[in-house]
Enzyme design. Structure first.
Site, PDB file in Angstrom:
ATOM      1  N   ARG A   1      -5.743  -8.252 -10.538  1.00 44.12           N
ATOM      2  CA  ARG A   1      -6.247  -9.539 -11.019  1.00 44.12           C
ATOM      3  C   ARG A   1      -7.651  -9.353 -11.594  1.00 44.12           C
ATOM      4  O   ARG A   1      -8.244  -8.281 -11.462  1.00 44.12           O
ATOM      5  CB  ARG A   1      -6.336 -10.511  -9.844  1.00 44.12           C
ATOM      6  CG  ARG A   1      -7.286  -9.994  -8.768  1.00 44.12           C
ATOM      7  CD  ARG A   1      -7.656 -10.997  -7.714  1.00 44.12           C
ATOM      8  NE  ARG A   1      -8.687 -10.481  -6.843  1.00 44.12           N
ATOM      9  CZ  ARG A   1      -8.492  -9.700  -5.780  1.00 44.12           C
ATOM     10  NH1 ARG A   1      -7.262  -9.331  -5.453  1.00 44.12           N
ATOM     11  NH2 ARG A   1      -9.509  -9.271  -5.061  1.00 44.12           N
TER      12      ARG A   1
ATOM     13  N   HIS B   1     -15.369  -8.150   5.710  1.00 40.76           N
ATOM     14  CA  HIS B   1     -14.499  -7.942   4.548  1.00 40.76           C
ATOM     15  C   HIS B   1     -14.705  -8.989   3.460  1.00 40.76           C
ATOM     16  O   HIS B   1     -13.916  -9.079   2.530  1.00 40.76           O
ATOM     17  CB  HIS B   1     -13.030  -7.862   4.960  1.00 40.76           C
ATOM     18  CG  HIS B   1     -12.782  -6.769   5.962  1.00 40.76           C
ATOM     19  ND1 HIS B   1     -12.949  -5.442   5.651  1.00 40.76           N
ATOM     20  CD2 HIS B   1     -12.433  -6.818   7.260  1.00 40.76           C
ATOM     21  CE1 HIS B   1     -12.707  -4.716   6.731  1.00 40.76           C
ATOM     22  NE2 HIS B   1     -12.394  -5.522   7.719  1.00 40.76           N
TER      23      HIS B   1
ATOM     24  N   LYS C   1       0.832  -1.206   0.000  1.00 43.18           N
ATOM     25  CA  LYS C   1       0.000   0.000   0.000  1.00 43.18           C
ATOM     26  C   LYS C   1       0.864   1.252   0.000  1.00 43.18           C
ATOM     27  O   LYS C   1       0.520   2.252  -0.626  1.00 43.18           O
ATOM     28  CB  LYS C   1      -0.914  -0.011   1.214  1.00 43.18           C
ATOM     29  CG  LYS C   1      -1.922  -1.145   1.177  1.00 43.18           C
ATOM     30  CD  LYS C   1      -3.194  -0.738   1.908  1.00 43.18           C
ATOM     31  CE  LYS C   1      -4.229  -1.820   1.764  1.00 43.18           C
ATOM     32  NZ  LYS C   1      -4.174  -2.788   2.851  1.00 43.18           N
TER      33      LYS C   1
ATOM     34  N   GLU D   1      -4.120   6.618   8.497  1.00 43.32           N
ATOM     35  CA  GLU D   1      -5.093   7.327   7.655  1.00 43.32           C
ATOM     36  C   GLU D   1      -6.228   7.829   8.516  1.00 43.32           C
ATOM     37  O   GLU D   1      -6.580   7.197   9.520  1.00 43.32           O
ATOM     38  CB  GLU D   1      -5.700   6.367   6.604  1.00 43.32           C
ATOM     39  CG  GLU D   1      -4.919   6.269   5.337  1.00 43.32           C
ATOM     40  CD  GLU D   1      -5.551   5.322   4.313  1.00 43.32           C
ATOM     41  OE1 GLU D   1      -6.694   4.860   4.525  1.00 43.32           O
ATOM     42  OE2 GLU D   1      -4.884   5.044   3.312  1.00 43.32           O
TER      43      GLU D   1
HETATM   44  C1  MV4 Z   1     -10.720   2.371   5.363  1.00 37.82           C
HETATM   45  C2  MV4 Z   1     -11.962   2.589   6.005  1.00 37.82           C
HETATM   46  C3  MV4 Z   1     -12.185   3.829   6.556  1.00 37.82           C
HETATM   47  N1  MV4 Z   1     -11.241   4.781   6.485  1.00 37.82           N
HETATM   48  N2  MV4 Z   1      -9.819   3.363   5.312  1.00 37.82           N
HETATM   49  C4  MV4 Z   1     -11.238  -2.318   4.718  1.00 37.82           C
HETATM   50  C5  MV4 Z   1     -10.499  -3.253   3.822  1.00 37.82           C
HETATM   51  C6  MV4 Z   1      -9.508  -2.452   3.068  1.00 37.82           C
HETATM   52  N3  MV4 Z   1      -9.640  -2.713   1.657  1.00 37.82           N
HETATM   53  C7  MV4 Z   1      -9.790  -1.032   3.396  1.00 37.82           C
HETATM   54  N4  MV4 Z   1     -10.857  -1.010   4.351  1.00 37.82           N
HETATM   55  C8  MV4 Z   1     -11.289   0.156   4.892  1.00 37.82           C
HETATM   56  N5  MV4 Z   1     -10.411   1.195   4.821  1.00 37.82           N
HETATM   57  C9  MV4 Z   1     -10.085   4.534   5.871  1.00 37.82           C
HETATM   58  N6  MV4 Z   1      -9.162   5.491   5.826  1.00 37.82           N
HETATM   59  C10 MV4 Z   1     -12.877   1.542   6.054  1.00 37.82           C
HETATM   60  C11 MV4 Z   1     -12.547   0.321   5.500  1.00 37.82           C
HETATM   61  C12 MV4 Z   1     -13.552  -0.695   5.592  1.00 37.82           C
HETATM   62  C13 MV4 Z   1     -14.151  -1.203   4.463  1.00 37.82           C
HETATM   63  C14 MV4 Z   1     -13.774  -0.790   3.189  1.00 37.82           C
HETATM   64  C15 MV4 Z   1     -14.372  -1.298   2.087  1.00 37.82           C
HETATM   65  C16 MV4 Z   1     -15.375  -2.246   2.233  1.00 37.82           C
HETATM   66  C17 MV4 Z   1     -15.754  -2.682   3.472  1.00 37.82           C
HETATM   67  C18 MV4 Z   1     -15.150  -2.175   4.605  1.00 37.82           C
HETATM   68  C19 MV4 Z   1     -15.551  -2.629   5.856  1.00 37.82           C
HETATM   69  C20 MV4 Z   1     -14.939  -2.122   6.962  1.00 37.82           C
HETATM   70  C21 MV4 Z   1     -13.932  -1.166   6.834  1.00 37.82           C
END
Ligand code: MV4
Length: 500
Positions: free
Chosen positions: A294, A237, A118, A202
């Protein structure tokens, strides 16, 4: 430029079949690999040739890059399609494939490597004007400094593992007092899960939506996007429902996100099919999170609304052909919804429920696509992901696609294992989902096991009453004949065999 004559699909199940179908349409020979647990699997039967690469555990079969490349040498294979999961985002494997003189149907090892970190991804896109969540651009080394930055950003903040993905190694910090404890947890989780303790900060975007953009790039620097998929309905997730387009994007935001996604792809010289993941806040601000290098599970919804076969495009791109689709040629037509049917028990905390598919009858009809890898009588192996199928529906608009999905779910007959079909019906019928007013908190906010409708519905109860009256009537008309009126209405097989 070269022509691919034979593809080995380094995967199993529905995605192996999905890839082989397009290969066959293109006149390309197909080779399946399989583990000892998958001897009778459909992807093995479908392929022109199939080779066993080892015992059931993935680490001894589907992840054996060396054995897979050896099969390619032996059978005269030109190219490997990795599907998703397994070796699909393994930069070393992509490099070994290249070094063996084979084509990897996917991005370069360099692109995979950059987007696999990342922090490297953030650094790569820094000059491309991509909206990012406020935070630290590099790994935290000094805690005192990190706390100052967090205070400046404003709590709550998130600590994320650079090597993480799918929410692993992610920690919410509510206040300065919690910082050290959460930091320790995040670092130790990152080390144990990824062997890399690098973490960054973040701002925590509360209740975001997950919107991702499909991109395609060729080996000549042309990059296009194929609009968005909305994947906000997730559970821990794990995506449950995906759709395209998103119910919330305006044409302007869609255009801006598409441009940003193309910028991300350009930043890592991307070619192949890829997905740029964003979170969208309540005010429709969007922020780049990561790029998946992918073909994704949910790619069919994009195929249905654009008419593009993404696997076909991946194959042309791997051959070195320039993209023939121009951005201005693309438009969204209709709406597609996908649900993932898992062999899991929603009434029991979604515990995987492996077993045999005693009944397995797919829904059919206009606007219904089922991507699966099973047939009635087959067992779902315990060794792999318990996804039975992807059920995808397509209609003129969102409401039509949802109604078609409910109809298709009701038509699906599965017995022998518990499935998430009933859970998905609950989502489709929920006002928050139907109105588009939902975020990534949907499942935890609205779902408990007791909301699953396992009782006969109103219509069935009414039918039972009508049937009982009919029997009574018949009995009254022929008093000489013995007629028992048992339970109001014998529960039909059709009803019992599908999950409530
Ligand atoms: C976040 C967020 C809130 N704020 N980043 C979860 C998995 C990863 N791909 C990134 N994720 C998140 N990042 C910031 N700065 C909330 C999530 C997140 C989330 C993101 C996408 C789909 C489902 C989620 C479920 C919980 C938290």
């Amino acid at each position: 430029m070269m022509t691919i004559n034979k593809i080995l699909v380094a995967n199993r199940g529905e995605i192996a079949l999905r890839v082989m179908r397009t290969a066959r349409e293109m006149g390309i020979k197909t080779v399946a690999i399989f583990s000892e647990a998958d001897r009778n699997a459909l992807h093995v039967r479908y392929a022109d040739e199939a080779v066993c690469v080892g015992p059931a555990p993935s680490s001894e079969s589907y992840l054996r890059g060396d054995a897979i490349i050896e099969v390619c040498r032996r059978l005269g294979v030109d190219a490997i399609h990795p599907g998703y999961g397994f070796l699909s985002e393994n930069a070393n494997f992509a490099r070994q494939v290249r070094e063996a003189g084979l084509l990897f149907i996917g991005p370069s090892p360099e692109s995979i490597e950059v987007m696999g970190s990342k922090l490297a991804a953030k650094a790569a896109v820094a000059d491309y004007d991509i909206p990012m969540v406020p935070g630290t651009p590099s790994a935290i080394t000094d805690r005192a400094e990190a706390k100052l930055i967090s205070a400046k950003i404003g709590y709550p903040i998130l600590i994320k593992a650079s090597a993480g993905g799918g929410g692993k190694g992610m920690r919410v910090v509510e206040s300065d007092a919690d910082f050290d404890e959460q930091m320790d947890r995040a670092v130790s989780e990152a080390i144990s899960s990824f062997g890399d303790g690098s973490v960054f900060i973040e701002k925590y975007v509360t209740s975001p939506r997950h919107v991702e953009i499909q991109v395609l790039g060729d080996q000549h620097g042309n990059i296009i996007h194929l609009f968005e998929r909305e994947c906000s309905v997730q559970r821990r997730h794990q995506k449950v429902v995906e759709e395209a387009p998103s119910a919330i994007l305006t044409p302007e935001i869609r255009e801006a996100m598409g441009q940003a996604a193309v910028g991300v792809a350009r930043a890592c010289n991307y070619y192949g099919a890829g997905t740029v993941e964003f979170i969208v806040d309540a005010n429709l601000n969007f922020y780049f999170l990561e790029m998946n290098t992918r073909l994704q599970v949910e790619h069919p919804v994009t195929e249905l609304i654009t008419g593009v076969d993404l696997v076909e495009q991946m194959i042309y791109i791997a051959e070195g052909k320039p993209l023939t689709i121009k951005q201005e040629d693309l438009q969204i037509k209709g709406h597609a919804v996908e649900i993932r049917v898992y062999a899991e028990d929603p009434a029991n905390n979604f515990l995987p429920d492996v077993g045999t598919l005693d009944t397995y009858v797919r829904p059919q009809g206009n606007g219904v696509r089922v991507d699966d890898g099973f047939e009635q009588g087959m067992a779902i192996p315990i060794y792999y992901d318990p996804m039975i199928a992807k059920l995808i529906t397509y209609g003129d608009d969102r409401a039509a696609a949802i109604q078609k999905m409910i109809r298709a779910i009701d038509e699906y007959q599965i017995s022998g294992v518990q499935t998430t079909l009933g859970f998905c019906r609950f989502v489709m019928n929920h006002d928050a989902f139907r109105s588009g007013q939902f975020d990534t908190g949907f499942v935890s906010k609205y779902f408990t096991a007791d909301v699953l409708d396992t009782k006969p519905d109103a219509e069935e109860t009414e039918l039972a009453a009508v049937f009982a009256a009919y029997l009574l009537d018949k009995q009254a008309a022929k008093p000489s004949q013995t007629q028992t009126v048992g339970p109001a209405r014998p529960k039909s097989q059709w009803r019992t065999k599908r999950l409530g």
